[in-house]
Design an enzyme around this catalytic site. Structure first.
Site, mmCIF file in Angstrom:
data_model
loop_
_atom_site.group_PDB
_atom_site.id
_atom_site.type_symbol
_atom_site.label_atom_id
_atom_site.label_comp_id
_atom_site.label_asym_id
_atom_site.label_seq_id
_atom_site.Cartn_x
_atom_site.Cartn_y
_atom_site.Cartn_z
ATOM 1 N N ILE A 84 7.879 6.927 17.170
ATOM 2 C CA ILE A 84 7.513 7.688 15.968
ATOM 3 C C ILE A 84 6.226 8.483 16.187
ATOM 4 C CG2 ILE A 84 7.081 7.544 13.469
ATOM 5 C CD1 ILE A 84 9.853 6.507 14.206
ATOM 6 N N ASP A 115 4.905 0.523 12.206
ATOM 7 C CA ASP A 115 3.740 -0.160 11.637
ATOM 8 C C ASP A 115 3.663 -1.639 12.059
ATOM 9 O OD1 ASP A 115 2.909 2.133 10.441
ATOM 10 O OD2 ASP A 115 3.648 1.639 8.444
ATOM 11 N N CYS A 156 -5.412 12.577 13.493
ATOM 12 C CA CYS A 156 -5.728 11.207 13.119
ATOM 13 C C CYS A 156 -5.521 10.324 14.333
ATOM 14 C CB CYS A 156 -4.908 10.749 11.923
ATOM 15 S SG CYS A 156 -3.378 9.985 12.323
ATOM 16 N N ARG A 190 -4.748 10.314 5.033
ATOM 17 C CA ARG A 190 -3.731 11.363 5.166
ATOM 18 C C ARG A 190 -2.740 11.352 4.013
ATOM 19 N NH1 ARG A 190 -2.398 13.936 9.443
ATOM 20 N NH2 ARG A 190 -0.318 13.866 8.563
ATOM 21 N N LYS A 242 0.836 -1.209 0.000
ATOM 22 C CA LYS A 242 0.000 0.000 0.000
ATOM 23 C C LYS A 242 0.869 1.257 0.000
ATOM 24 C CE LYS A 242 -1.703 1.428 4.171
ATOM 25 N NZ LYS A 242 -1.327 2.806 4.536
ATOM 26 N N ASN A 243 1.849 1.294 0.914
ATOM 27 C CA ASN A 243 2.608 2.532 1.080
ATOM 28 C C ASN A 243 3.647 2.756 -0.019
ATOM 29 O OD1 ASN A 243 1.068 3.093 3.271
ATOM 30 N ND2 ASN A 243 2.626 2.588 4.813
ATOM 31 N N ARG A 250 0.291 14.166 13.681
ATOM 32 C CA ARG A 250 0.814 14.013 12.319
ATOM 33 C C ARG A 250 0.717 15.274 11.459
ATOM 34 N NH1 ARG A 250 -1.195 8.410 9.940
ATOM 35 N NH2 ARG A 250 0.659 8.570 8.625
ATOM 36 N N ARG A 282 -8.473 -0.864 4.831
ATOM 37 C CA ARG A 282 -7.637 0.184 4.233
ATOM 38 C C ARG A 282 -6.288 -0.375 3.823
ATOM 39 N NH1 ARG A 282 -6.564 5.048 7.873
ATOM 40 N NH2 ARG A 282 -5.249 5.373 6.074
HETATM 41 N N1 EPU Z 1 6.135 14.703 11.252
HETATM 42 C C1 EPU Z 1 6.102 16.036 11.576
HETATM 43 N N2 EPU Z 1 5.947 16.938 10.552
HETATM 44 C C2 EPU Z 1 5.836 16.570 9.258
HETATM 45 C C3 EPU Z 1 5.863 15.192 8.936
HETATM 46 C C4 EPU Z 1 6.017 14.285 9.958
HETATM 47 O O1 EPU Z 1 6.217 16.414 12.741
HETATM 48 O O2 EPU Z 1 5.711 17.443 8.398
HETATM 49 C C5 EPU Z 1 6.289 13.704 12.326
HETATM 50 C C6 EPU Z 1 5.054 12.812 12.485
HETATM 51 O O3 EPU Z 1 4.067 13.428 13.278
HETATM 52 C C7 EPU Z 1 5.641 11.571 13.092
HETATM 53 C C8 EPU Z 1 7.029 11.483 12.423
HETATM 54 O O4 EPU Z 1 7.309 12.801 11.948
HETATM 55 O O5 EPU Z 1 5.802 11.758 14.465
HETATM 56 C C9 EPU Z 1 7.127 10.511 11.276
HETATM 57 O O6 EPU Z 1 6.040 10.683 10.387
HETATM 58 P P1 EPU Z 1 6.125 10.378 8.831
HETATM 59 O O7 EPU Z 1 5.944 11.660 8.099
HETATM 60 O O8 EPU Z 1 7.322 9.567 8.519
HETATM 61 O O9 EPU Z 1 4.818 9.481 8.621
HETATM 62 P P2 EPU Z 1 3.916 9.478 7.317
HETATM 63 O O10 EPU Z 1 4.771 9.757 6.152
HETATM 64 O O11 EPU Z 1 2.722 10.317 7.557
HETATM 65 C C10 EPU Z 1 4.239 6.962 6.674
HETATM 66 C C11 EPU Z 1 3.345 5.781 6.461
HETATM 67 C C12 EPU Z 1 2.775 5.342 7.804
HETATM 68 C C13 EPU Z 1 3.957 4.973 8.708
HETATM 69 C C14 EPU Z 1 4.924 6.161 8.838
HETATM 70 C C15 EPU Z 1 6.170 5.849 9.631
HETATM 71 C C16 EPU Z 1 2.512 6.106 4.215
HETATM 72 C C17 EPU Z 1 1.382 6.445 3.343
HETATM 73 N N3 EPU Z 1 2.284 6.156 5.539
HETATM 74 O O12 EPU Z 1 3.437 7.977 7.283
HETATM 75 O O13 EPU Z 1 1.990 4.193 7.564
HETATM 76 O O14 EPU Z 1 3.487 4.637 9.997
HETATM 77 O O15 EPU Z 1 5.324 6.591 7.524
HETATM 78 O O16 EPU Z 1 6.830 4.767 9.082
HETATM 79 O O17 EPU Z 1 3.583 5.760 3.743
HETATM 80 C C18 EPU Z 1 0.267 2.646 7.995
HETATM 81 O O18 EPU Z 1 0.483 2.133 6.884
HETATM 82 O O19 EPU Z 1 -0.459 2.095 8.872
HETATM 83 C C19 EPU Z 1 0.865 3.938 8.323
HETATM 84 C C20 EPU Z 1 0.385 4.736 9.287
#
Ligand code: EPU
Length: 419
Positions: free
Chosen positions: A328, A306, A115, A91, A22-23, A120, A398
């Site tokens: 995280i 995850d 969320c 998201r 998915k990701n 996030r 999802r």
């Molecule tokens: N963060 C910030 N500011 C930002 C972006 C992130 O403070 O602008 C913080 C977040 O709040 C969090 C940390 O940085 O504390 C890491 O977040 P990240 O941005 O890496 O998460 P994401 O990109 O929103 C993706 C996956 C998630 C997975 C995380 C961590 C996708 C679509 N989603 O989320 O997947 O948990 O990376 O590996 O790739 C899932 O599949 O269940 C899922 C939640």
């Protein structure tokens, strides 16, 4: 609304084919916005989040078909906008921001809002785009971004962000000049995206390391070659490894990449599972009692957040006490209370959980709160005595393709009912 009903206690035995990730699929779909024309992907999973991204692209004017292959035609994209109705359910919709801005010079993307697993924010995505010369402001709950031309920049992420790295990778591919991303995410999904962008003519080096260099090009073109294959879903694979362990069973996973799962495999081996890997295959076998193991989540290649909920389910039945630290996301322990309803002994303290292993879990009505939390409840239910019903499983739909079918094939007693 559907619920899942599980009658626990059967050791799982057999083979499961892992689906496409998915990701990895979501950023690939967003990247199609960077190049007008037809994009074709194979091994794309049938999931609710994937359909949501398809609807988002269609809202912008793209055509999206998903049968054996996924075909996206971006020739008629005219409306660079992601509406709240779609973004609020997923998201990852924010992934369209970088491509829209780079190709159309403007974008209007709803802010995702809170969320279930934490606040996030997307401030790091926005700061990076500003450093590349974009004007970015908030208007009626939307992020609005505009630019005449994105310019290469040196961007240091103050925190590692997966979708942030992906967004900027896509934006920088069409920027003027060279962009350097420091403290970039290293997940296999980032490498997969960079591979596709390079196949479209981008010049990206270093994906998979924390320093990525992107030399901007004027135009990208969908690759003419065979469909681009999506990498296997490492989190789905990891979830089924735990399913074998928690039920005292033996499962062979096919269509997977063992290298993407190294940190999890190491922990599961230390917890007492026998695991053998070969290219594209993982064999896991229960090998005596489950041993307690401490875990802290990290960005890749560390132990994935995850998989934290699923690992906690396993530890509820371990011999001893384990400490699990979620580094995280600040609110990713909602499964703990539901697991407690099944007889688990878990004490929470901020981002730490202390899990005292018990001899048995017992079936109970429980509620899914987010995608990976739902998976942990299914795992606990597979091991529990009696019947567990898990409501709100739209979360599971999802991110897990045909979970109950795959689990039934290896002997689980699991079925879907209307609530
Ligand atoms: N963060 C910030 N500011 C930002 C972006 C992130 O403070 O602008 C913080 C977040 O709040 C969090 C940390 O940085 O504390 C890491 O977040 P990240 O941005 O890496 O998460 P994401 O990109 O929103 C993706 C996956 C998630 C997975 C995380 C961590 C996708 C679509 N989603 O989320 O997947 O948990 O990376 O590996 O790739 C899932 O599949 O269940 C899922 C939640």
């Amino acid at each position: 609304m559907d619920k899942l009903v599980v009658e626990g206690g059967t050791p799982l035995q057999g083979e499961i084919a892992v689906s496409g990730a998915k990701n990895a699929t979501l950023p690939l779909m967003a990247s199609a916005l960077l190049a007008s024309g037809r994009h074709t992907f194979s091994n794309t999973p049938r999931l609710r989040d994937i359909r949501t991204m398809g609807r988002l692209l269609e809202h912008m004017g793209a055509a999206c078909e998903h049968d054996a292959l996924m075909r996206i035609d971006t020739s008629n994209v005219q409306r660079p906008e992601a509406p709240y109705e779609l973004v609020k359910t997923m998201r990852a919709s924010v992934l369209v921001l970088g491509p829209l801005l780079a190709r159309h010079g403007s974008a209007r993307v709803s802010l995702p809002g809170g969320c279930a697993i934490g606040a996030r924010p997307i401030n790091l995505h926005l700061d990076a785009l500003k450093q590349m010369g974009a004007e970015v402001w908030l208007e009626e709950g939307y992020v609005v971004a505009r630019t005449r031309e994105l310019k290469g920049a040196t961007i240091t992420f103050e925190q590692i962000t997966v979708t942030g790295t992906e967004n900027i990778l896509m934006a920088a591919s069409l920027a003027k000049g060279t962009t350097r991303l420091l403290n970039a995410a290293r997940e296999p999904e980032i490498v997969a995206l960079a591979d596709y962008l390079n196949a479209m003519g981008a010049r990206i080096k270093g994906a998979g390391t924390s320093q990525i260099t992107i030399e901007g090009v004027r135009e990208l073109t969908p690759p003419a070659a065979a469909p681009f294959p999506v990498i296997p879903d490492r989190i789905e694979a990891g979830t089924y490894l735990v399913a074998a362990g928690i039920t005292g069973g033996q499962i062979t996973l096919t269509h997977c990449v063992p290298d993407h799962l190294e940190s999890l495999i190491e922990k599961l081996r230390s917890a007492g599972l026998a695991i053998e890997t070969s290219p594209g295959r993982i064999e896991v076998r229960s090998n005596g009692p489950i041993r307690s193991m401490d875990v802290k989540t990290y960005p890749f290649p560390g132990f994935p957040t995850d998989m934290q909920a699923q690992f906690m389910a396993l530890m509820t039945l371990a011999d001893g006490v384990s400490f699990i630290v979620e580094q995280i996301f600040e609110n990713r322990f909602m499964h703990a209370l539901e697991l407690t309803r099944m007889g688990a002994r878990i004490d929470l303290d901020g981002r730490s959980a202390m899990v005292r292993g018990v001899k048995n879990l017992s079936g109970a009505p429980v509620m899914a709160t987010d995608l990976r939390a739902s998976a942990s409840l299914v795992l606990a239910a597979l091991a529990a005595k009696g019947i567990t019903s898990i409501s709100r499983i739209y979360h599971l739909d999802r991110g897990y393709e045909s979970m109950e079918t795959k689990l039934s094939q290896v002997g689980a007693r699991i079925w879907r009912e209307k609530e």
